[in-house]
Design a protein around this motif. Structure first.
Motif, PDB file in Angstrom:
ATOM      1  N   ILE A   7       0.574   1.181  14.417  1.00 40.23           N
ATOM      2  CA  ILE A   7       0.674  -0.105  13.704  1.00 40.23           C
ATOM      3  C   ILE A   7       1.207  -1.187  14.647  1.00 40.23           C
ATOM      4  O   ILE A   7       0.731  -2.321  14.653  1.00 40.23           O
ATOM      5  CB  ILE A   7       1.547   0.046  12.441  1.00 40.23           C
ATOM      6  N   ALA A  41      -5.667   5.171   2.314  1.00 37.51           N
ATOM      7  CA  ALA A  41      -5.011   5.950   3.363  1.00 37.51           C
ATOM      8  C   ALA A  41      -5.053   5.173   4.683  1.00 37.51           C
ATOM      9  O   ALA A  41      -4.801   3.969   4.713  1.00 37.51           O
ATOM     10  CB  ALA A  41      -5.668   7.321   3.457  1.00 37.51           C
ATOM     11  N   LYS A  95       0.855  -1.188   0.000  1.00 37.76           N
ATOM     12  CA  LYS A  95       0.000   0.000   0.000  1.00 37.76           C
ATOM     13  C   LYS A  95       0.897   1.245   0.000  1.00 37.76           C
ATOM     14  O   LYS A  95       1.546   1.556   1.001  1.00 37.76           O
ATOM     15  CB  LYS A  95      -0.908   0.047   1.237  1.00 37.76           C
ATOM     16  N   PRO A  96       0.921   1.959  -1.130  1.00 37.18           N
ATOM     17  CA  PRO A  96       1.721   3.186  -1.147  1.00 37.18           C
ATOM     18  C   PRO A  96       1.027   4.287  -0.347  1.00 37.18           C
ATOM     19  O   PRO A  96      -0.150   4.145   0.012  1.00 37.18           O
ATOM     20  CB  PRO A  96       1.750   3.573  -2.631  1.00 37.18           C
TER      21      PRO A  96
HETATM   22  P1  NAD Z   1       2.754   8.546   7.664  1.00 37.76           P
HETATM   23  O1  NAD Z   1       3.101   7.828   8.913  1.00 37.76           O
HETATM   24  O2  NAD Z   1       1.788   9.647   7.724  1.00 37.76           O
HETATM   25  O3  NAD Z   1       2.186   7.528   6.578  1.00 37.76           O
HETATM   26  C1  NAD Z   1       2.949   6.427   6.123  1.00 37.76           C
HETATM   27  C2  NAD Z   1       2.017   5.377   5.540  1.00 37.76           C
HETATM   28  O4  NAD Z   1       1.215   4.818   6.573  1.00 37.76           O
HETATM   29  C3  NAD Z   1       1.044   5.905   4.488  1.00 37.76           C
HETATM   30  O5  NAD Z   1       0.969   4.949   3.458  1.00 37.76           O
HETATM   31  C4  NAD Z   1      -0.255   6.002   5.267  1.00 37.76           C
HETATM   32  O6  NAD Z   1      -1.393   5.921   4.429  1.00 37.76           O
HETATM   33  C5  NAD Z   1      -0.152   4.799   6.180  1.00 37.76           C
HETATM   34  N1  NAD Z   1      -0.952   4.837   7.413  1.00 37.76           N
HETATM   35  C6  NAD Z   1      -1.353   5.924   8.108  1.00 37.76           C
HETATM   36  N2  NAD Z   1      -2.022   5.546   9.218  1.00 37.76           N
HETATM   37  C7  NAD Z   1      -2.048   4.191   9.228  1.00 37.76           C
HETATM   38  C8  NAD Z   1      -2.579   3.209  10.128  1.00 37.76           C
HETATM   39  N3  NAD Z   1      -3.227   3.557  11.234  1.00 37.76           N
HETATM   40  N4  NAD Z   1      -2.390   1.905   9.832  1.00 37.76           N
HETATM   41  C9  NAD Z   1      -1.707   1.537   8.724  1.00 37.76           C
HETATM   42  N5  NAD Z   1      -1.195   2.417   7.833  1.00 37.76           N
HETATM   43  C10 NAD Z   1      -1.354   3.733   8.083  1.00 37.76           C
HETATM   44  O7  NAD Z   1       4.164   9.034   7.071  1.00 37.76           O
HETATM   45  P2  NAD Z   1       4.420   9.918   5.762  1.00 37.76           P
HETATM   46  O8  NAD Z   1       4.014  11.327   6.044  1.00 37.76           O
HETATM   47  O9  NAD Z   1       3.896   9.228   4.578  1.00 37.76           O
HETATM   48  O10 NAD Z   1       6.020   9.841   5.657  1.00 37.76           O
HETATM   49  C11 NAD Z   1       6.879  10.697   6.327  1.00 37.76           C
HETATM   50  C12 NAD Z   1       7.524   9.999   7.493  1.00 37.76           C
HETATM   51  O11 NAD Z   1       8.128   8.786   7.047  1.00 37.76           O
HETATM   52  C13 NAD Z   1       8.651  10.799   8.111  1.00 37.76           C
HETATM   53  O12 NAD Z   1       8.544  10.750   9.508  1.00 37.76           O
HETATM   54  C14 NAD Z   1       9.904  10.068   7.645  1.00 37.76           C
HETATM   55  O13 NAD Z   1      11.007  10.248   8.486  1.00 37.76           O
HETATM   56  C15 NAD Z   1       9.438   8.659   7.592  1.00 37.76           C
HETATM   57  N6  NAD Z   1      10.274   7.850   6.682  1.00 37.76           N
HETATM   58  C16 NAD Z   1      11.105   6.906   7.223  1.00 37.76           C
HETATM   59  C17 NAD Z   1      11.950   6.162   6.403  1.00 37.76           C
HETATM   60  C18 NAD Z   1      12.880   5.119   6.966  1.00 37.76           C
HETATM   61  O14 NAD Z   1      13.387   4.307   6.200  1.00 37.76           O
HETATM   62  N7  NAD Z   1      13.146   5.107   8.258  1.00 37.76           N
HETATM   63  C19 NAD Z   1      11.919   6.369   5.023  1.00 37.76           C
HETATM   64  C20 NAD Z   1      11.041   7.326   4.506  1.00 37.76           C
HETATM   65  C21 NAD Z   1      10.232   8.065   5.354  1.00 37.76           C
END
Ligand code: NAD
Length: 513
Positions: free
Chosen positions: A259, A231, A199-200
């Protein structure tokens, strides 16, 4: 820009999908070997709009997948898992190798779509696609080497271990490296014999489905790599599904915590790749030009939207003013604009709310006493097509103190905080004074100090005299609240397999009854 858009429209996978300007019409879910609209019986499903950060235009929208669509995707992946997990590692490797070749072949198409959807410069998207196929190629090679152990026991008895796949794994991605994340998760998962549902992020749904098409083209069984779009609700439903064995998540700390709570109820395997607020320590005995380059790489790739960024730049007192002068000059010279142009070095941030959030961090930093040495305000490109894009001037903040919000919280934008330090012991303590631990960096010519620092810094990856390089051979993952589990490297096999011990009795069981 329009020339490049035309090229995109002529890209083979989009030819049928586009009308006039870049507007995507094809379904973005991928189930059992083809693009599908999500199951229409899910009455509560929401629609999401996808924006182009460079122009603010809506490039497509899609229906989020609900429970029925997820059930269908899981069912399809379970079916694929049955045949895939019975293949030899080498047989799986052959298909992955072909997938890597196809990604390489389609590099330009994928990179253009990635730049349009994420806003990052085309040169960076190409590099992302390269790290993606390299991952698929690497795990294709590893697939055939997976093996257990033989353990000789007394009396001729023995045991052996079997490295077995987990089953249907779920990958959930963030929006900053959409294609790369999909590959970094699926390549080791599939190499180890698992199936994956990916899921992107709803902000960047476009390239994961291109990867799904590539896996099918390469010979993967239908259902081996399915894509569901959505989402929070969709992600949550995937994490709860009883037939999902593992969740590999990349995203923010608060979502990672949710999660972890969700999967705890069904004791699923989990990998968490979360946020960071990493330190970059620059000693006065460094090669200053290289240290400045390191600070730029640590802060301004992908508009600063990089999890491992070294945003707390600690600079030793005696070189502080020279360092600041050079880093500010370089930052001011960054070419901002259309991500599809070859000479662009920084594109638009992912969306309007995120841009506003990053700008408000700069405002707050000023209020708390930091000095804005450059940038931190909106950038308006000359191109009228881009007037509604989400651009800002990259920012260097001076006079920063450890207790300021800009130093403590992940901003996830092009904002570098510069802090002064005096001694090695002092900087180690200050660098480690955070509950995050994704990465760290050190610039010094003193080899013993470099390794002392690498050992002392509490982070999953430590760069010496460079920053933000991620060769596929090196395990990547966090310490502390930046998560656990690894991506890349041989270590990742541990996170997509389980070890079974088989005891073989060659004599008679000894029994006291
Ligand atoms: P986010 O946590 O808002 O969302 C990430 C993903 O999780 C999305 O696909 C979203 O739809 C999904 N999601 C949201 N709530 C969920 C739930 N309750 N259950 C399951 N899935 C859910 O993060 P974002 O804004 O997309 O990304 C930015 C963050 O990601 C930053 O904090 C960044 O540091 C982190 N990040 C970490 C790495 C790493 O390798 N450590 C790499 C890239 C980004």
């Amino acid at each position: 820009m329009e020339i490049l858009r035309t090229r995109l429209i002529s890209a083979s996978w989009l030819r049928a999908a586009s009308t006039g300007a870049f507007q995507l019409k094809e379904p973005l879910n991928y189930r059992h070997g083809g693009r599908v609209q999500p199951h229409s019986g899910d009455g509560d499903s929401m629609r999401e709009k996808v924006h182009e950060p460079a122009s603010g235009r809506v490039i497509c929208d899609f229906l989020c997948s609900g429970q029925q669509e997820i059930d269908l995707a899981v069912q399809s992946s379970k079916e694929a898992y049955k045949s895939w997990s019975r293949l030899s590692g080498s047989e799986r490797g052959r298909i992955l190798l072909e997938a890597a070749r196809l990604i390489r072949e389609q590099r330009e198409d994928i990179a253009i779509v990635e730049s349009i959807n994420t806003g990052k410069p085309i040169s960076e998207s190409r590099a992302d696609v390269d790290t993606a196929w390299q991952s698929v190629e690497y795990y294709a090679g590893i697939a055939g080497t997976l093996a257990g152990q033989h353990i000789q026991l007394s009396g001729g008895s023995f045991a052996y271990t079997r490295r077995e796949p987990l089953g249907v794994c779920v990958g959930i991605g963030a929006w900053n490296y959409p294609f790369q994340i999909a590959c970094w998760k699926s390549a080791p998962a599939l190499a180890c014999g698992n199936a994956m549902i990916f899921k992107p992020s709803p902000l960047t749904p476009l390239t994961a489905v291109m990867l799904a098409e590539i896996y099918t083209q390469a010979g993967a069984p239908n259902g081996l790599f399915n894509v569901v779009q959505g989402a929070v609700q969709t992600g949550n439903a995937l994490c709860q599904h009883k037939d999902v064995a593992k969740v590999s998540f990349t995203g923010s700390v608060p979502t990672g915590i949710k999660i972890m709570e969700t999967v705890a109820k069904s004791v699923k395997h989990i990998t968490l790749e979360l946020g960071g607020k990493s330190p970059l320590v620059i000693f006065s005995d460094c090669d200053l030009e290289n240290a400045v380059k390191g600070a730029m790489l640590a802060n301004f790739l992908s508009q600063g939207e990089v999890c491992s960024n070294g945003t707390r730049v600690f600079v030793q007192k005696d070189i502080l003013s020279k360092f600041v002068e050079k880093v500010v000059a370089k930052t001011k010279a960054i070419k901002i604009g259309d991500p599809l142009l070859e000479d662009t070095q920084m594109g638009g941030l992912i969306n309007r709310p995120h841009l506003d959030r990053v700008l408000s961090y700069v405002k707050q930093a000023k209020e708390q006493g930091a000095a804005v040495l450059c940038g931190g305000d909106l950038f308006v490109p000359d191109d009228p097509n881009l007037k509604d894009g989400y651009f800002m001037n990259p920012c260097v903040l001076g006079n920063c103190k450890d207790e300021m919000t800009c130093v403590k919280e992940e901003i996830f934008g092009p904002v570098m905080s510069v802090l002064e330090f005096d001694t090695e012991d002092e900087v180690i303590e200050r660098a480690n004074n955070t509950n995050l631990g994704l990465a760290a960096g050190v610039f010094t010519r003193d080899v013993t100090r470099a390794h002392r620092m690498a050992a002392a810094l509490e982070a999953g990856t430590c760069f010496i005299n460079n920053y933000n390089v991620s060769p596929v051979e090196i395990p990547f993952g966090g310490y502390k609240m930046s998560g656990f589990g690894k991506e890349n490297g041989i270590a990742t096999v541990e996170y997509y397999t389980q070890l079974k011990s088989v005891y073989v009795e060659m004599g008679d069981p000894q029994c006291s009854f």
